[in-house]
Enzyme design. Structure first.
Site, mmCIF file in Angstrom:
data_model
loop_
_atom_site.group_PDB
_atom_site.id
_atom_site.type_symbol
_atom_site.label_atom_id
_atom_site.label_comp_id
_atom_site.label_asym_id
_atom_site.label_seq_id
_atom_site.Cartn_x
_atom_site.Cartn_y
_atom_site.Cartn_z
ATOM 1 N N LYS A 79 0.865 -1.178 0.000
ATOM 2 C CA LYS A 79 0.000 0.000 0.000
ATOM 3 C C LYS A 79 0.902 1.228 0.000
ATOM 4 O O LYS A 79 1.948 1.232 0.674
ATOM 5 C CB LYS A 79 -0.884 -0.026 1.255
ATOM 6 C CG LYS A 79 -1.888 1.112 1.352
ATOM 7 C CD LYS A 79 -2.797 0.948 2.564
ATOM 8 C CE LYS A 79 -3.856 2.040 2.639
ATOM 9 N NZ LYS A 79 -4.779 1.874 3.780
ATOM 10 N N SER A 154 -9.718 2.031 2.847
ATOM 11 C CA SER A 154 -8.807 2.776 1.997
ATOM 12 C C SER A 154 -7.784 1.905 1.272
ATOM 13 O O SER A 154 -7.179 2.369 0.321
ATOM 14 C CB SER A 154 -8.075 3.829 2.832
ATOM 15 O OG SER A 154 -7.240 3.202 3.789
ATOM 16 N N SER A 178 -9.912 -0.368 7.058
ATOM 17 C CA SER A 178 -9.330 -0.250 5.715
ATOM 18 C C SER A 178 -8.658 -1.496 5.166
ATOM 19 O O SER A 178 -8.325 -1.530 3.985
ATOM 20 C CB SER A 178 -8.338 0.902 5.674
ATOM 21 O OG SER A 178 -9.043 2.090 5.505
HETATM 22 N N1 GLN Z 1 -13.178 4.375 6.264
HETATM 23 C C1 GLN Z 1 -12.568 4.760 7.486
HETATM 24 C C2 GLN Z 1 -12.169 6.210 7.414
HETATM 25 O O1 GLN Z 1 -12.386 6.806 6.425
HETATM 26 C C3 GLN Z 1 -11.404 3.890 7.806
HETATM 27 C C4 GLN Z 1 -10.190 4.197 7.040
HETATM 28 C C5 GLN Z 1 -9.004 3.398 7.458
HETATM 29 O O2 GLN Z 1 -9.119 2.368 8.115
HETATM 30 N N2 GLN Z 1 -7.830 3.891 7.105
HETATM 31 O O3 GLN Z 1 -11.664 6.769 8.329
#
Ligand code: GLN
Length: 498
Positions: A79, A154, A178
């Site tokens: 990532k 994400s 995410s």
């Molecule tokens: N969707 C969640 C957010 O927008 C989690 C994102 C994540 O785990 N990095 O904060």
């Protein structure tokens, strides 16, 4: 050779050991697929094909000389939230469009040391803020099961790349879901370990008290293979914790050897009605309940537990995560690295325009709400209150675990959705409702595929464990996968040969 990308990590390892193929051939196979097919899904931001070829060649030579590292020569990708020395590291943002990291994240070094081959850096929501990869400066990512749909986020690029058969495994990070939610949307297994298990050094910070790196693959065993080199105490991360070091793959093998025809005899799976709340798609619910039935058939006992009302958890997360983000992201100011606006008139203009032009709308929204929550007049009303509720969420999990060994739930309330231009942020936040409690409590959790909807979209089941019990979670999913074939279904793109 055309089916190499459908092999499991373990099959790849055996193939390399038995000289059915070399690491260079394997690496070329994946590069060819990425070159031919990634234009359809946009999962990579940066390719490192040339260094990958060189690494693969070196791996083959080391193996010939007797090097026995089990992951030697196995490809993967990171990532783009992890700093990679000498390689562009964008975190999905224009702010870091020119940032070539001068050092490696600890997990990047560890995976290098294990002998794995990195094929590049994967697309993601900007600064990991999002649930559908729509906030990336480098474009949306398409779901390999259905190109009109999102891959989740994400870690959307990580999920899409694995589901497309571009890499067998990939790293991800999970602040509020995410890893688990994109794994669910793309038919994969993905694990977020206990907070403190994996070093955060060199992982670009979103919300430091919640962020944790983990692994994504098609099966629990694939995840176990990649997670192994990632874990361990790191003096460069003050929140990384010294703890016993398990051998995840060995633990899975032991669990398999010990399992009879009722492998889950004695396992108490906690199910909370709060996780089957309003907003849960009917087909997702049916698929998840069918998987729980299968667990029961295989010997598990379902027990009812209670956890904190997810609406409260959601509000707590969307107070604390932006607050931490607003502080963490203050380092991006256009001065030392990253994006800088043109012709600033003075220092304030430099800061203001660099940040206004460098950050996308979702990131700016979070910085604004977070700064508001931390401001003198509102600190107690919002930030301190959210911290108190966080403690109660931990307590509710502790109470639930008094009566069960793992807790199961849908990973997300829906399957992958179509990207809507006008999706309002609050609706997107609701998609995180089942995953974020785990981060607030610091618990480990995984998502495993448990079937497809009538439209052929994957559905994920979340398993939450007690602190440090990654092995138990992985073994639970692994034994389930020994008796089912959901994890062996392939996306449309994975079925394409090139
Ligand atoms: N969707 C969640 C957010 O927008 C989690 C994102 C994540 O785990 N990095 O904060």
């Amino acid at each position: 050779m055309s089916e190499l990308h459908l092999l499991s990590t373990e099959q790849l390892i055996t193939g390399l050991q038995d000289k059915q193929f070399s690491s260079l051939e394997l690496t070329e196979h994946y590069i060819k697929r990425i070159d031919a097919l990634d234009s359809k899904i946009n999962s990579f931001i940066t390719h490192t094909s040339e260094t990958a070829r060189a690494q693969a060649q070196a791996a083959d030579e080391m193996r010939a000389q007797g090097d026995k590292r089990r992951l030697l020569g196995v490809p993967m990708a990171h990532k783009d939230i992890f700093c990679t020395q000498g390689v562009l590291t964008t975190c999905g943002s224009k702010m870091l469009h020119n940032f070539v990291s001068p050092y490696n994240a600890t997990i990047v070094s560890n995976i290098d040391k294990a002998g794995m081959i990195s094929l590049g850096k994967l697309n993601m929501d900007e600064f990991a803020m999002g649930s559908d990869n729509s906030s990336s400066y480098y474009g949306t990512v398409q779901n390999p099961w259905d190109l009109e749909r999102v891959p989740g986020g994400s870690s959307g690029g990580s999920a899409a790349a694995v589901a497309a058969g571009f890499v067998p495994v990939a790293t991800g990070s999970d602040t509020g879901g995410s890893i688990r939610q994109p794994a669910s949307f793309c038919g994969l297994t993905g694990i977020k370990p206990t907070y403190g298990r994996v070093s955060r050094f060199g992982m670009i910070a979103y919300a430091s008290s919640l962020d944790q790196a983990g692994s994504m693959g098609r099966s629990a065993k694939d995840c176990a293979y990649l997670l192994q080199p990632m874990i361990g105490h790191d003096p460069r991360d003050a929140t990384s914790i010294k703890h016993d070091m398990p051998d995840y793959v060995q633990d899975l093998n032991d669990a398999e050897a010990a399992a009879g025809d009722k492998p889950f005899a004695g396992l108490r799976i906690g199910v909370a009605k709060e996780y089957f709340s309003k907003g849960l798609d009917a087909e997702v619910e049916t698929t998840v309940r069918a998987a729980l039935k299968k667990y029961e058939e295989l010997g598990a006992t379902i027990v009812e537990v209670n956890i904190t009302d997810p609406d409260i958890t959601l509000a707590t997360y969307y107070m604390l995560a932006p607050a931490e983000a607003s502080s963490n992201l203050s380092r991006f100011d256009g001065v030392r690295f990253g994006y800088r606006c043109e012709n600033p008139t003075d220092l304030i203009d430099l800061y203001t325009r660099s940040r206004s032009e460098g950050f996308g709308p979702e990131v700016q929204r979070r910085i604004l709400t977070g700064t508001y929550a931390l401001s003198a007049g509102y600190f107690d009303a919002y930030y301190t209150k959210a911290q108190k509720i966080r403690r109660l969420i931990v307590k509710d999990f502790e109470d639930a675990f008094a009566n069960c060994d793992v807790i199961a739930s849908p990973t997300a309330p829906t399957a992958a959705y179509k990207l809507a231009e006008d999706l309002d942020p609050a609706t997107m936040y609701l998609g995180d409702v089942y995953t974020i409690g785990v981060n607030l409590a610091g618990l480990p959790a995984l998502s495993q595929p448990v079937g497809l909807t009538s439209e052929g979209l994957p559905v994920g089941l979340q398993l939450i464990g007690q602190y440090w019990q990654e092995s138990k979670l992985l073994a639970t999913a692994h034994l389930f996968q020994q008796h089912t074939d959901h994890h062996l279904q392939h996306s449309t793109i994975a079925k394409e040969t090139v």
